[in-house]
Design an enzyme around this catalytic site. Structure first.
Site, short mmCIF file in Angstrom:
data_model
loop_
_atom_site.label_atom_id
_atom_site.label_comp_id
_atom_site.label_asym_id
_atom_site.label_seq_id
_atom_site.Cartn_x
_atom_site.Cartn_y
_atom_site.Cartn_z
N CYS A 3 48.15 25.83 -34.39
CA CYS A 3 48.71 26.93 -33.58
C CYS A 3 47.83 27.22 -32.36
O CYS A 3 48.33 27.49 -31.28
CB CYS A 3 48.79 28.23 -34.39
N ASP A 4 46.51 27.21 -32.54
CA ASP A 4 45.63 27.78 -31.51
C ASP A 4 44.69 26.78 -30.84
O ASP A 4 44.01 27.13 -29.88
CB ASP A 4 44.79 28.91 -32.13
N CYS A 32 44.35 28.57 -37.89
CA CYS A 32 45.36 27.52 -37.70
C CYS A 32 45.09 26.74 -36.42
O CYS A 32 45.41 27.20 -35.32
CB CYS A 32 46.75 28.16 -37.65
#
Ligand code: NAP
Length: 315
Positions: free
Chosen positions: A144-145, A141
């Protein structure tokens, strides 16, 4: 299916899955006096329990660890009376008005309504080290990261729209983004491919597969081993992070005989979270191939609880 039944339980509402969608549905349903039972499934808490820092969930300006966030979701829904049980649904029967859920511990739940929030699982490359490295330099992701790899070099594996989208997003942070694809032809749409090709931070490495990810200190990826599919030659490539974007599999195999799914297996919903069977609702990643965020999953969990409440009131 083993026919020995130890226990039958009657419920107004059963929620299958305990990620952000399922536990938000449980919170709202519990506060609406529906006495929901949540079958937590695996992994309990869903995909967020496989990540580390979550920095994009509103309300946590300093970020929150994925498992801690899911514990808070759980605590809040239980505080209002949601009952969460460990176990997995092995089979469903949606052919009668009182739906039947067969659990792995020989329990049958007879439920007047069901919310499906079984999520989707990111496809992985199949390397033995990769799932251990999730949150330690391997990610599925970018949203997200990606932020953690500012000014670093990263690779994105895949040749579809997801890979292009992830790579384009990562260019906001990374110094260089390499797209590693196993062929020369792409599944990605032309517009996404053109966008990636015209971005000067993105470089394509074609006909190559990642066959090993090296993370000697167990908290930072240092390099990967690439194999050229045409020449069979291998080489090491120094890299700080690996983003795997080779697709998702919605967890819908239990429901395929009853519910309308799209060509990729996602549950089709309309008018909010309604499926084609009245009384069966779906929320979160199991019906969302577009946004796939914890916050959107939580929002659709809330919608599913409200839709269920209205359905039960009209029975
Ligand atoms: P996808 O279209 O199925 O593409 C998956 C890619 O991963 C393919 O290029 C495939 O290679 C590669 N791949 C699969 N398994 C692999 C493995 N083991 N090792 C290396 N490579 C592997 O999946 P997706 O990109 O997630 O897209 C899914 C659907 O969502 C599509 O309909 C897409 O259009 C849609 N989507 C749309 C958007 C958007 O419009 N913004 C964004 C994301 C997704 P091969 O080609 O060789 O099989």
């Amino acid at each position: 299916m083993d026919n020995s039944i130890d226990k039958q339980i009657d419920k107004q509402l059963t929620i299958i899955g305990s990620g952000p969608a399922g536990l938000t549905a449980a919170l709202y349903a519990a506060r609406g006096n529906l006495n929901p039972m949540v079958i937590e499934g695996f992994p309990p808490g869903g995909q967020l329990t496989l990540t580390t820092d979550v920095e994009n969930f509103p309300g946590f300006p300093d970020g929150v660890m994925g498992p801690d966030l899911m514990n808070k979701f759980r605590e809040q829904s239980e505080k209002f009376g949601a009952e969460i049980i460990t176990g997995e649904v092995k089979e469903v029967d949606f052919s009668t008005k009182n739906f039947k859920l067969f659990l792995d511990n020989n329990t049958i739940i007879n439920s007047k309504s069901v919310i499906i929030s079984t999520g989707a699982s990111a496809k992985m490359l199949g390397l033995k080290e990769e799932s251990l490295l999730i949150g330690k330099g391997v990610s599925t992701c970018a949203t997200c990261d990606g932020f953690f790899f500012r000014d670093q070099d990263v690779i994105v594996v895949g040749g579809g729209d997801s890979a292009m989208e992830e790579a384009l997003f990562l260019t906001k942070f990374a110094k260089k983004v390499y797209i590693i694809h196993r062929r020369e032809e792409f599944r990605a749409s032309q517009i996404m491919l053109d966008r990636a090709k015209s971005n000067e931070k993105i470089e394509f490495i074609l006909n190559c597969e990642v066959i090993k990810i090296n993370n000697p200190n167990e908290n930072k990826v240092t390099d990967v081993v690439l194999k050229n599919n045409k020449t069979d030659k291998t080489n090491n490539m120094n890299i700080d992070a690996v983003f795997i974007a080779i697709g998702h599999i919605p967890n819908t195999s239990l429901f395929k005989n009853y519910l309308n799914l799209n060509e990729n297996g996602y549950i089709l919903t309309e008018e909010g979270t309604k499926t084609n069977i009245p009384g069966v609702f779906a929320c979160g990643d199991v019906q969302d191939w577009e946004y796939r965020q914890a916050i959107t999953a939580a929002g659709s969990g809330c919608m599913a609880a409200i839709d269920t409440e209205r359905y039960l009131a009209n029975l």
